[in-house]
Design a protein around this motif. Sequence first.
Motif, PDB file in Angstrom:
ATOM      1  N   GLU A  78      20.858  -6.544  89.687  1.00 39.59           N
ATOM      2  CA  GLU A  78      21.983  -6.046  90.479  1.00 39.59           C
ATOM      3  C   GLU A  78      21.781  -6.320  91.965  1.00 39.59           C
ATOM      4  OE1 GLU A  78      22.153  -1.988  89.232  1.00 39.59           O
ATOM      5  OE2 GLU A  78      22.937  -2.487  87.231  1.00 39.59           O
ATOM      6  N   MET A  79      20.556  -6.180  92.436  1.00 40.67           N
ATOM      7  CA  MET A  79      20.285  -6.431  93.854  1.00 40.67           C
ATOM      8  C   MET A  79      20.401  -7.905  94.203  1.00 40.67           C
ATOM      9  SD  MET A  79      19.764  -3.492  95.319  1.00 40.67           S
ATOM     10  CE  MET A  79      18.750  -3.681  96.781  1.00 40.67           C
ATOM     11  N   SER A  80      20.294  -8.788  93.208  1.00 39.30           N
ATOM     12  CA  SER A  80      20.424 -10.218  93.476  1.00 39.30           C
ATOM     13  C   SER A  80      21.862 -10.661  93.670  1.00 39.30           C
ATOM     14  CB  SER A  80      19.798 -11.014  92.323  1.00 39.30           C
ATOM     15  OG  SER A  80      20.622 -10.967  91.161  1.00 39.30           O
ATOM     16  N   ALA A  81      22.813  -9.797  93.320  1.00 40.65           N
ATOM     17  CA  ALA A  81      24.246 -10.053  93.537  1.00 40.65           C
ATOM     18  C   ALA A  81      24.712 -11.352  92.883  1.00 40.65           C
ATOM     19  CB  ALA A  81      24.567 -10.061  95.036  1.00 40.65           C
ATOM     20  N   ARG A  82      24.220 -11.617  91.669  1.00 38.96           N
ATOM     21  CA  ARG A  82      24.552 -12.868  90.986  1.00 38.96           C
ATOM     22  C   ARG A  82      25.598 -12.712  89.885  1.00 38.96           C
ATOM     23  NH1 ARG A  82      18.846 -15.076  89.069  1.00 38.96           N
ATOM     24  NH2 ARG A  82      18.233 -12.880  89.228  1.00 38.96           N
ATOM     25  N   ALA A  83      26.069 -11.514  89.639  1.00 42.50           N
ATOM     26  CA  ALA A  83      27.003 -11.304  88.534  1.00 42.50           C
ATOM     27  C   ALA A  83      28.342 -11.983  88.818  1.00 42.50           C
ATOM     28  CB  ALA A  83      27.212  -9.810  88.286  1.00 42.50           C
ATOM     29  N   ALA A  84      28.892 -12.615  87.794  1.00 39.30           N
ATOM     30  CA  ALA A  84      30.192 -13.280  87.923  1.00 39.30           C
ATOM     31  C   ALA A  84      31.317 -12.294  87.666  1.00 39.30           C
ATOM     32  CB  ALA A  84      30.288 -14.437  86.927  1.00 39.30           C
ATOM     33  N   ALA A  85      32.470 -12.596  88.212  1.00 33.92           N
ATOM     34  CA  ALA A  85      33.645 -11.765  87.970  1.00 33.92           C
ATOM     35  C   ALA A  85      34.070 -11.860  86.518  1.00 33.92           C
ATOM     36  CB  ALA A  85      34.796 -12.188  88.865  1.00 33.92           C
ATOM     37  N   ILE A  86      34.568 -10.770  85.980  1.00 40.07           N
ATOM     38  CA  ILE A  86      35.281 -10.823  84.713  1.00 40.07           C
ATOM     39  C   ILE A  86      36.696 -11.266  85.061  1.00 40.07           C
ATOM     40  CG2 ILE A  86      36.182  -9.429  82.813  1.00 40.07           C
ATOM     41  CD1 ILE A  86      33.569  -7.909  82.821  1.00 40.07           C
ATOM     42  N   ALA A  87      37.006 -12.510  84.711  1.00 41.21           N
ATOM     43  CA  ALA A  87      38.192 -13.186  85.237  1.00 41.21           C
ATOM     44  C   ALA A  87      39.499 -12.430  85.018  1.00 41.21           C
ATOM     45  CB  ALA A  87      38.284 -14.598  84.651  1.00 41.21           C
TER      46      ALA A  87
ATOM     47  N   ARG B  97      24.350  -0.279  97.473  1.00 39.13           N
ATOM     48  CA  ARG B  97      25.676  -0.486  98.043  1.00 39.13           C
ATOM     49  C   ARG B  97      25.845  -1.880  98.651  1.00 39.13           C
ATOM     50  NH1 ARG B  97      30.170   2.086  99.728  1.00 39.13           N
ATOM     51  NH2 ARG B  97      29.383   4.074  98.923  1.00 39.13           N
ATOM     52  N   ALA B  98      24.940  -2.282  99.503  1.00 37.54           N
ATOM     53  CA  ALA B  98      25.099  -3.566 100.194  1.00 37.54           C
ATOM     54  C   ALA B  98      25.129  -4.721  99.201  1.00 37.54           C
ATOM     55  CB  ALA B  98      23.976  -3.761 101.213  1.00 37.54           C
ATOM     56  N   ALA B  99      24.219  -4.704  98.224  1.00 34.55           N
ATOM     57  CA  ALA B  99      24.177  -5.780  97.236  1.00 34.55           C
ATOM     58  C   ALA B  99      25.420  -5.771  96.366  1.00 34.55           C
ATOM     59  CB  ALA B  99      22.926  -5.648  96.366  1.00 34.55           C
ATOM     60  N   THR B 100      25.896  -4.577  96.011  1.00 36.65           N
ATOM     61  CA  THR B 100      27.084  -4.476  95.165  1.00 36.65           C
ATOM     62  C   THR B 100      28.315  -4.969  95.901  1.00 36.65           C
ATOM     63  OG1 THR B 100      26.122  -2.620  93.924  1.00 36.65           O
ATOM     64  CG2 THR B 100      28.517  -2.890  93.828  1.00 36.65           C
ATOM     65  N   ALA B 101      28.471  -4.563  97.150  1.00 35.71           N
ATOM     66  CA  ALA B 101      29.607  -5.029  97.933  1.00 35.71           C
ATOM     67  C   ALA B 101      29.565  -6.543  98.118  1.00 35.71           C
ATOM     68  CB  ALA B 101      29.621  -4.325  99.291  1.00 35.71           C
TER      69      ALA B 101
ATOM     70  N   PHE C  62      40.212   0.943  94.053  1.00 30.74           N
ATOM     71  CA  PHE C  62      38.974   1.690  94.258  1.00 30.74           C
ATOM     72  C   PHE C  62      37.987   1.338  93.139  1.00 30.74           C
ATOM     73  CE2 PHE C  62      42.130   4.176  96.450  1.00 30.74           C
ATOM     74  CZ  PHE C  62      41.476   4.690  97.562  1.00 30.74           C
ATOM     75  N   PHE C  63      36.742   1.056  93.516  1.00 30.85           N
ATOM     76  CA  PHE C  63      35.673   0.847  92.555  1.00 30.85           C
ATOM     77  C   PHE C  63      34.822   2.117  92.504  1.00 30.85           C
ATOM     78  CE2 PHE C  63      36.635  -3.493  93.958  1.00 30.85           C
ATOM     79  CZ  PHE C  63      36.812  -4.129  92.732  1.00 30.85           C
ATOM     80  N   VAL C  64      34.577   2.603  91.290  1.00 31.34           N
ATOM     81  CA  VAL C  64      33.728   3.781  91.096  1.00 31.34           C
ATOM     82  C   VAL C  64      32.671   3.398  90.065  1.00 31.34           C
ATOM     83  CG1 VAL C  64      33.611   6.201  90.423  1.00 31.34           C
ATOM     84  CG2 VAL C  64      35.646   5.338  91.605  1.00 31.34           C
ATOM     85  N   THR C  65      31.426   3.341  90.490  1.00 32.49           N
ATOM     86  CA  THR C  65      30.355   2.822  89.650  1.00 32.49           C
ATOM     87  C   THR C  65      29.200   3.800  89.544  1.00 32.49           C
ATOM     88  OG1 THR C  65      28.713   1.037  89.436  1.00 32.49           O
ATOM     89  CG2 THR C  65      29.409   1.604  91.660  1.00 32.49           C
TER      90      THR C  65
ATOM     91  N   ALA D 121      38.363  -8.620  97.039  1.00 31.52           N
ATOM     92  CA  ALA D 121      38.470  -8.440  98.493  1.00 31.52           C
ATOM     93  C   ALA D 121      39.460  -7.325  98.802  1.00 31.52           C
ATOM     94  CB  ALA D 121      38.922  -9.744  99.154  1.00 31.52           C
ATOM     95  N   ASN D 122      39.317  -6.782 100.008  1.00 30.87           N
ATOM     96  CA  ASN D 122      40.285  -5.819 100.542  1.00 30.87           C
ATOM     97  C   ASN D 122      40.449  -4.578  99.672  1.00 30.87           C
ATOM     98  OD1 ASN D 122      40.946  -7.648 102.706  1.00 30.87           O
ATOM     99  ND2 ASN D 122      42.234  -8.786 101.261  1.00 30.87           N
ATOM    100  N   TRP D 123      39.363  -4.148  99.041  1.00 30.28           N
ATOM    101  CA  TRP D 123      39.467  -2.906  98.283  1.00 30.28           C
ATOM    102  C   TRP D 123      39.486  -1.720  99.234  1.00 30.28           C
ATOM    103  CZ3 TRP D 123      35.024  -6.050  97.696  1.00 30.28           C
ATOM    104  CH2 TRP D 123      33.866  -5.587  98.319  1.00 30.28           C
ATOM    105  N   SER D 124      39.991  -0.613  98.732  1.00 26.03           N
ATOM    106  CA  SER D 124      40.153   0.583  99.568  1.00 26.03           C
ATOM    107  C   SER D 124      38.974   1.529  99.495  1.00 26.03           C
ATOM    108  CB  SER D 124      41.430   1.333  99.166  1.00 26.03           C
ATOM    109  OG  SER D 124      42.576   0.527  99.376  1.00 26.03           O
ATOM    110  N   GLY D 125      38.122   1.367  98.501  1.00 25.58           N
ATOM    111  CA  GLY D 125      36.966   2.244  98.401  1.00 25.58           C
ATOM    112  C   GLY D 125      35.963   1.747  97.382  1.00 25.58           C
ATOM    113  N   LEU D 126      34.681   2.032  97.663  1.00 25.20           N
ATOM    114  CA  LEU D 126      33.584   1.697  96.750  1.00 25.20           C
ATOM    115  C   LEU D 126      32.676   2.919  96.687  1.00 25.20           C
ATOM    116  CD1 LEU D 126      31.744  -0.130  95.061  1.00 25.20           C
ATOM    117  CD2 LEU D 126      30.814  -1.059  97.198  1.00 25.20           C
ATOM    118  N   SER D 127      32.704   3.600  95.544  1.00 21.12           N
ATOM    119  CA  SER D 127      31.913   4.818  95.373  1.00 21.12           C
ATOM    120  C   SER D 127      30.735   4.554  94.459  1.00 21.12           C
ATOM    121  CB  SER D 127      32.785   5.935  94.782  1.00 21.12           C
ATOM    122  OG  SER D 127      33.830   6.278  95.654  1.00 21.12           O
ATOM    123  N   LEU D 128      29.543   4.879  94.935  1.00 21.65           N
ATOM    124  CA  LEU D 128      28.317   4.748  94.159  1.00 21.65           C
ATOM    125  C   LEU D 128      27.666   6.115  94.014  1.00 21.65           C
ATOM    126  CD1 LEU D 128      28.465   2.106  96.325  1.00 21.65           C
ATOM    127  CD2 LEU D 128      26.683   1.344  94.755  1.00 21.65           C
TER     128      LEU D 128
END
Length: 231
Positions: free
Chosen positions: A117-126, A153-157, A143-146, A166-173
């Motif tokens: 997760e910290m490597s930020a390599r996950a691909a989008a689910i199209a 946080r930084a790696a996930t964003a 809003f993303f709630v994970t 892009a341009n999401w309104s919130g990211l909750s961890l």
Amino acid sequence: MKGFALACLMAAGLSACAAPPKAHDWHDLVNVGDAGMRARAYHDSGDYDRDVAAADAQAQGWIAARAKTASKPAIVLDIDETSLSNWPAMAADDFGYFPGGTCDVLPKGPCGAVAWEMSARAAAIAPTLALVKAAQAQGVAVFFVTGRHESERAATARNLAQAGYANWSGLSLKPDAMHVMTASAYKAPVRADIEAQGYTIIANIGDQPSDLAGGHAERAFLLPNPFYRVP
């Protein structure tokens, strides 16, 4: 078992005794190895991608219709196996979960979950990415709630951005020190907080029943995930 037999003899005689039922009969249990092979075949056949696309299409249709009438519409999405795919790590670990350790020998394992997760390599689910873009085009807040921890946080964003979100309104961890029995115990209150900001959560989308439990959304949409379970 000896105690049961003795008590039975004393109470009613041997002929009236019967062994207590077992909690599980092994004939009824799913073989874990077989289940893993079936899950891998399901993914590799393309059926998994088709089923995800079908679930996202259903959600997207509802969002398109409801966004026109809802006041301050918003959607909430889980991240792992909803917005981002962890398939390389899951396949390398044969569906095991190893939070610690490195993840630098893919496609072989082992692969530590946090390192991945910290490597930020996950691909989008199209199909989910397409849903998000369509919703945003209609003025819907995202809003993303994970269940990932705040320390990620930084790696996930960064991963979300690199994958095209892009341009999401919130990211909750989840706070690093938080310990809850179920994902819904953390996620449902977060959705309540979003509603308290004046948003109408018209759709909540996740791959686990626990992503969707607890209300605070007009409709919930479950994406397929036979690979792991989060209580």
